[in-house]
Design an enzyme around this catalytic site. Structure first.
Site, PDB file in Angstrom:
ATOM      1  N   ASN A 184      -4.593   6.823  -1.072  1.00 22.42           N
ATOM      2  CA  ASN A 184      -3.802   6.480   0.265  1.00 22.42           C
ATOM      3  C   ASN A 184      -3.631   7.553   0.839  1.00 22.42           C
ATOM      4  OD1 ASN A 184      -4.592   3.897   1.308  1.00 22.42           O
ATOM      5  ND2 ASN A 184      -2.879   2.772   0.978  1.00 22.42           N
TER       6      ASN A 184
ATOM      7  N   SER B  90       0.911  -1.467   0.371  1.00 21.33           N
ATOM      8  CA  SER B  90      -0.255  -0.248  -0.293  1.00 21.33           C
ATOM      9  C   SER B  90       0.850   0.871  -0.072  1.00 21.33           C
ATOM     10  CB  SER B  90      -1.186   0.308   1.630  1.00 21.33           C
ATOM     11  OG  SER B  90      -1.747  -1.174   1.534  1.00 21.33           O
TER      12      SER B  90
ATOM     13  N   GLU C 258      -4.078   0.881  -8.788  1.00 18.80           N
ATOM     14  CA  GLU C 258      -2.674   1.744  -8.880  1.00 18.80           C
ATOM     15  C   GLU C 258      -1.206   0.554  -9.637  1.00 18.80           C
ATOM     16  OE1 GLU C 258      -3.682   5.039  -5.244  1.00 18.80           O
ATOM     17  OE2 GLU C 258      -2.700   3.189  -5.077  1.00 18.80           O
TER      18      GLU C 258
ATOM     19  N   HIS D 284      -0.964  -2.624  -6.837  1.00 18.94           N
ATOM     20  CA  HIS D 284      -1.915  -1.777  -5.565  1.00 18.94           C
ATOM     21  C   HIS D 284      -3.652  -2.046  -6.098  1.00 18.94           C
ATOM     22  CE1 HIS D 284      -2.665   0.669  -2.199  1.00 18.94           C
ATOM     23  NE2 HIS D 284      -3.012   0.037  -1.729  1.00 18.94           N
TER      24      HIS D 284
HETATM   25  N1  CAA Z   1     -15.261  -9.262   0.295  1.00 21.19           N
HETATM   26  C1  CAA Z   1     -16.199 -10.083  -1.109  1.00 21.19           C
HETATM   27  N2  CAA Z   1     -17.228  -9.304  -1.488  1.00 21.19           N
HETATM   28  C2  CAA Z   1     -17.558  -8.447  -0.606  1.00 21.19           C
HETATM   29  C3  CAA Z   1     -16.718  -8.223   0.396  1.00 21.19           C
HETATM   30  C4  CAA Z   1     -15.869  -8.612   0.981  1.00 21.19           C
HETATM   31  N3  CAA Z   1     -15.213  -8.550   2.620  1.00 21.19           N
HETATM   32  N4  CAA Z   1     -18.095  -7.215   1.060  1.00 21.19           N
HETATM   33  C5  CAA Z   1     -18.934  -6.756   0.253  1.00 21.19           C
HETATM   34  N5  CAA Z   1     -19.128  -7.545  -0.600  1.00 21.19           N
HETATM   35  C6  CAA Z   1     -19.197  -7.897  -1.949  1.00 21.19           C
HETATM   36  C7  CAA Z   1     -20.959  -8.253  -2.180  1.00 21.19           C
HETATM   37  O1  CAA Z   1     -20.841  -9.435  -2.676  1.00 21.19           O
HETATM   38  C8  CAA Z   1     -22.077  -7.306  -2.722  1.00 21.19           C
HETATM   39  O2  CAA Z   1     -21.404  -8.003  -4.382  1.00 21.19           O
HETATM   40  P1  CAA Z   1     -22.599  -7.949  -5.201  1.00 21.19           P
HETATM   41  O3  CAA Z   1     -23.566  -6.596  -5.378  1.00 21.19           O
HETATM   42  O4  CAA Z   1     -21.694  -8.882  -6.871  1.00 21.19           O
HETATM   43  O5  CAA Z   1     -23.613  -9.250  -4.814  1.00 21.19           O
HETATM   44  C9  CAA Z   1     -20.947  -6.440  -3.017  1.00 21.19           C
HETATM   45  O6  CAA Z   1     -19.622  -6.498  -2.270  1.00 21.19           O
HETATM   46  C10 CAA Z   1     -21.611  -5.287  -2.120  1.00 21.19           C
HETATM   47  O7  CAA Z   1     -22.001  -5.801  -0.897  1.00 21.19           O
HETATM   48  P2  CAA Z   1     -22.544  -5.475   0.248  1.00 21.19           P
HETATM   49  O8  CAA Z   1     -24.257  -5.298  -0.740  1.00 21.19           O
HETATM   50  O9  CAA Z   1     -22.575  -6.981   1.147  1.00 21.19           O
HETATM   51  O10 CAA Z   1     -22.617  -4.469   1.254  1.00 21.19           O
HETATM   52  P3  CAA Z   1     -21.996  -2.906   0.649  1.00 21.19           P
HETATM   53  O11 CAA Z   1     -22.413  -2.223  -0.383  1.00 21.19           O
HETATM   54  O12 CAA Z   1     -22.230  -2.241   1.844  1.00 21.19           O
HETATM   55  O13 CAA Z   1     -20.239  -2.841   0.438  1.00 21.19           O
HETATM   56  C11 CAA Z   1     -17.721  -2.466   0.678  1.00 21.19           C
HETATM   57  C12 CAA Z   1     -19.140  -3.040   0.936  1.00 21.19           C
HETATM   58  C13 CAA Z   1     -18.103  -3.022  -0.891  1.00 21.19           C
HETATM   59  C14 CAA Z   1     -16.789  -3.247   0.704  1.00 21.19           C
HETATM   60  C15 CAA Z   1     -18.390  -1.024  -0.170  1.00 21.19           C
HETATM   61  O14 CAA Z   1     -19.818  -0.438   2.117  1.00 21.19           O
HETATM   62  C16 CAA Z   1     -17.360   0.013   0.068  1.00 21.19           C
HETATM   63  O15 CAA Z   1     -17.122   0.380  -0.835  1.00 21.19           O
HETATM   64  N6  CAA Z   1     -16.840   0.339   0.996  1.00 21.19           N
HETATM   65  C17 CAA Z   1     -15.307   1.487   0.662  1.00 21.19           C
HETATM   66  C18 CAA Z   1     -14.215   0.373   0.812  1.00 21.19           C
HETATM   67  C19 CAA Z   1     -12.678   1.116   0.957  1.00 21.19           C
HETATM   68  O16 CAA Z   1     -12.726   2.133   0.473  1.00 21.19           O
HETATM   69  N7  CAA Z   1     -12.090   0.503   0.055  1.00 21.19           N
HETATM   70  C20 CAA Z   1     -10.043   1.082  -0.031  1.00 21.19           C
HETATM   71  C21 CAA Z   1     -10.076   0.953   1.102  1.00 21.19           C
HETATM   72  S1  CAA Z   1      -8.108   1.612   1.224  1.00 21.19           S
HETATM   73  C22 CAA Z   1      -7.681   0.269   1.157  1.00 21.19           C
HETATM   74  O17 CAA Z   1      -7.686  -1.107   0.418  1.00 21.19           O
HETATM   75  C23 CAA Z   1      -6.121   0.628   0.390  1.00 21.19           C
HETATM   76  C24 CAA Z   1      -4.459   0.052   1.165  1.00 21.19           C
HETATM   77  O18 CAA Z   1      -3.521   0.380   1.131  1.00 21.19           O
HETATM   78  C25 CAA Z   1      -4.875  -1.248   2.305  1.00 21.19           C
END
Ligand code: CAA
Length: 289
Positions: free
Chosen positions: A195, A123, A156, A144
């Protein structure tokens, strides 16, 4: 190498990022070996795939044949030579520690075929801090993904000064073939694009909580309801891991020595209590079964 010549992908690390990157590649038709030194991590990744694929079929997101194909494409091992020995492209997703990554790349360079690209999913660690331990710095690059890697569309690609144009272009093409939308960073910069932006948000959120201006819940509500983010910064930290947030902050603090880069006392408290977020059942929120 062209992207259609990439058939075998090795993903190192069976944690939440590694296992989802591997599964995503398998769903997109690549033969994938997912490796971890810990048996229990391998078992967890195997169990996740075994539950996830039928779930996608039940939800109508994959056909039965596609899910079976993905399951066939994916295998697991604890042996690095077996994982990377015939790989065309390696994606490293081990813990975010520079010394560990350098050791992994040193070993990888010995066992991976000479044509293989060695990418890191770090990251924040730029690949120029790793490339020098290999005999193929032109084939070392940052690739990434975001958490959850099966869902988040962005990748990325960071081209270091050592990374060849061919490697950067190939990594962009591979991300597209894995169903992602890649962006290219032509310069190495700490925190890349996402990030850097996210860190600014999280820093403000932690400061507001530390000053007891508002509760964690209300800060998250403010960000979701006013800015339209799918989740607030605290819930997001629970998803990505408070331990990861701490490791990144500490690595940065060791590098700069600046007081403002120290992890927030609220985060240190969580680490001391072993409350890392969803994976431990408790973080800023509770995730009782
Ligand atoms: N693993 C796999 N799939 C997942 C999941 C998980 N942990 N959580 C949710 N999903 C999938 C679900 O299966 C669903 O898929 P379909 O629509 O295709 O059936 C979809 O995502 C939506 O899920 P939900 O309806 O259960 O829940 P939601 O609409 O609240 O979405 C979320 C959950 C996708 C996590 C959403 O809340 C989101 O986009 N959150 C923000 C995530 C984010 O900002 N990520 C970046 C983090 S920063 C990072 O990663 C940087 C780093 O360097 C660490």
């Amino acid at each position: 190498m062209r992207v259609d010549e990439i058939r075998k992908i090795c993903v190192l690390g069976c944690g939440s990022m590694g296992s989802q990157i591997a599964l995503n590649a398998a769903i997109h038709g690549f033969a994938v070996k997912n490796m971890d030194i810990k048996e229990e991590m391998v078992a967890r990744a195997r169990a996740f795939a075994a539950e996830y694929l039928p779930g996608r079929v039940a939800k109508g997101r994959l056909t039965e044949a596609e899910a079976q194909g993905a399951a066939r494409n994916l295998s697991f091992t604890t042996d690095l030579a077996e994982a990377a020995g015939d790989a065309d492209f390696v994606i490293e997703a081990v813990l975010e520690r520079l010394d560990l990554k350098r050791q992994v790349f040193r070993n990888l360079d010995r066992v991976a075929p000479p044509h293989a690209v060695l990418a890191t999913n770090s990251s924040f660690i730029v690949s120029s801090r790793i490339a020098g331990v290999t005999g193929r710095p032109d084939k070392v690059v940052n690739m990434h993904f975001f958490n959850p890697a099966l869902v988040m569309e962005l990748v990325e690609v960071v081209q270091g000064p050592h990374t060849s144009d061919e490697t950067a272009a190939l990594t962009m093409d591979l991300a597209r073939k894995m169903g992602k939308t890649p962006v290219l960073l032509r310069k190495e910069v700490y925190g890349f694009l996402v990030n850097r932006i996210l860190a600014a948000l999280v820093k403000e959120a932690l400061w507001l909580a530390e000053m007891e201006v508002a509760s964690v819940e209300d800060i998250d509500t403010a960000v979701t309801k006013a800015l339209g983010h799918p989740m607030g910064p605290f819930r997001l930290m629970d998803l990505t891991g408070i331990d990861l947030h701490y490791d990144i902050a500490m690595e940065r603090y060791r590098e700069t020595g600046r007081a403002e880069d120290k992890p927030s006392p609220l985060v240190v408290e969580k680490i001391t209590r072993g409350e890392f977020g969803r994976k431990t059942g408790k973080g800023w929120y509770s995730y009782a079964e």
